[in-house]
Scaffold this motif. Structure first.
Motif, PDB file in Angstrom:
ATOM      1  N   GLU A   1     -73.051 -53.958  39.212  1.00  0.00           N
ATOM      2  CA  GLU A   1     -72.601 -55.201  39.838  1.00  0.00           C
ATOM      3  C   GLU A   1     -73.235 -56.405  39.154  1.00  0.00           C
ATOM      4  O   GLU A   1     -74.003 -57.169  39.757  1.00  0.00           O
TER       5      GLU A   1
ATOM      6  N   LYS B   1     -72.144 -59.354  37.999  1.00  0.00           N
ATOM      7  CA  LYS B   1     -71.876 -60.726  38.452  1.00  0.00           C
ATOM      8  C   LYS B   1     -72.612 -61.021  39.756  1.00  0.00           C
ATOM      9  O   LYS B   1     -73.215 -62.087  39.904  1.00  0.00           O
ATOM     10  N   VAL B   2     -72.580 -60.079  40.690  1.00  0.00           N
ATOM     11  CA  VAL B   2     -73.229 -60.296  41.981  1.00  0.00           C
ATOM     12  C   VAL B   2     -74.727 -60.490  41.787  1.00  0.00           C
ATOM     13  O   VAL B   2     -75.337 -61.403  42.365  1.00  0.00           O
ATOM     14  N   VAL B   3     -75.331 -59.656  40.959  1.00  0.00           N
ATOM     15  CA  VAL B   3     -76.783 -59.717  40.770  1.00  0.00           C
ATOM     16  C   VAL B   3     -77.180 -61.022  40.087  1.00  0.00           C
ATOM     17  O   VAL B   3     -78.136 -61.698  40.496  1.00  0.00           O
TER      18      VAL B   3
ATOM     19  N   GLN C   1     -75.494 -63.848  39.993  1.00  0.00           N
ATOM     20  CA  GLN C   1     -75.243 -64.965  40.916  1.00  0.00           C
ATOM     21  C   GLN C   1     -76.318 -65.036  41.989  1.00  0.00           C
ATOM     22  O   GLN C   1     -76.721 -66.122  42.410  1.00  0.00           O
ATOM     23  N   SER C   2     -76.776 -63.878  42.451  1.00  0.00           N
ATOM     24  CA  SER C   2     -77.859 -63.857  43.435  1.00  0.00           C
ATOM     25  C   SER C   2     -79.110 -64.497  42.857  1.00  0.00           C
ATOM     26  O   SER C   2     -79.748 -65.339  43.491  1.00  0.00           O
TER      27      SER C   2
END
Lengths: 147, 153
Positions: A71, A73-75, A77-78
């Motif tokens: 993941e 993008k999620v990581v 962005q986080s």
């Protein structure tokens, strides 16, 4: 500045990329770089998502490795979001190892985690397939961020 | 303190919890469907915002309340936060993470998938509201526990 070299996991490829970046070298002597990579691996055995600080480069930028799973993008962005929330003064730049990952490297990491020498042999073949491209891209990356 | 309510998409259960926490929704009754649908971010957070912590509001103690969608990275993101805070020299006690997925019923998951996943907003949204209203008391209790824990911290 904080440089985050990230891949699916922190294994042979991330360690190799870190050393390649730090040394910025045209070293094709795999036997030497292997030992350095292997000596780093125990430090990289952390849960996914852990930012691992690996010292600084010659410009004083902090170097970090990150295993972020699938993941990406999620990581990322986080991480950027947390940086904003806490008003971090440290700018982060990312180097993505996804284009250099291949099944030989994943297999090599798998066997290395089981302490099998076979892992080293497989990972070396996996690295050979991407070494030149990775080295060139890291040089461009280094120049771009230190302009 | 920073409180981050987390769920899959950052669009339903985390929004509900954040709204209860910041008194946008009542704690002494089950809100009407419209009250839920009209919440900021409710069933509106786009996929490209998954992962981004979004500021929702402040509570009565000036704690900052955020919502965050974790997608499939729910086990990874807490490690990202912890290691990031360590590198920055910030105490982890300044942040409270609460994953609201355990309070989510099948209808909320189904409605969320219909609305966010398939673009069938009208039926999907209604189904999520139905599901959240059914488990609303559990959300209220959960937020009360969160408030108690952060007051002690």
């Amino acid at each position: 500045m904080r440089i985050v070299i990230h891949g699916r996991s922190t294994g042979f490829l991330t360690a190799f990329a870190l050393l390649l970046y730090k040394n910025n070298t045209d070293n094709h002597d795999y036997s030497k770089i292997d030992d350095e990579v292997l000596s780093l691996l125990p430090r990289l055995s952390k849960p996914q998502g852990t930012l691992i600080s690996m010292g600084k480069d010659s410009e004083g930028n902090e170097l970090c490795l990150l295993g972020r799973g699938k993941e990406k993008k999620v990581v990322i962005q986080s991480l950027l979001g947390f940086s904003r929330i806490f008003s971090s003064q440290t700018k982060m730049v990312f180097f993505d190892l996804a284009p250099y990952e291949n099944s030989l490297l994943f297999l090599g990491d798998f066997f290395l985690k089981k302490n099998l020498d076979l892992g080293k042999k497989i990972a070396k073949i996996g690295i050979r397939n991407v070494h030149n491209r990775l080295k060139d891209d890291l040089i461009i990356f280094y120049r771009n961020i230190n302009r | 303190m920073i409180v981050i309510y987390q769920c899959f998409g950052g669009a339903h259960s985390s929004v509900l919890a954040a709204a209860i926490h910041t008194h946008m929704l009542p704690v002494d009754r089950i809100p009407a469907g419209e009250e839920i649908i009209n919440l900021p971010f409710y069933d509106k957070t786009p996929d490209r915002k998954i992962g981004v912590p979004l500021f929702f509001g402040t509570d009565e103690f000036q704690n900052k309340i955020f919502i965050q969608g974790l997608g499939k990275a729910k086990k990874i993101v807490p490690n990202v936060l912890e290691s990031f805070l360590q590198l920055e020299g910030i105490s982890t006690e300044k942040v409270y993470l609460k994953n609201t997925l355990q309070y989510v019923t099948l209808s909320v998951r189904l409605g969320g998938f219909l609305s966010r996943g398939l673009g069938m907003v009208f039926p999907g949204r209604l189904i999520t509201v139905y599901g959240l209203k059914k488990s609303y008391p559990r959300f209220v209790e959960m937020v009360k526990r969160v408030k108690k824990e952060i007051a002690i911290a």
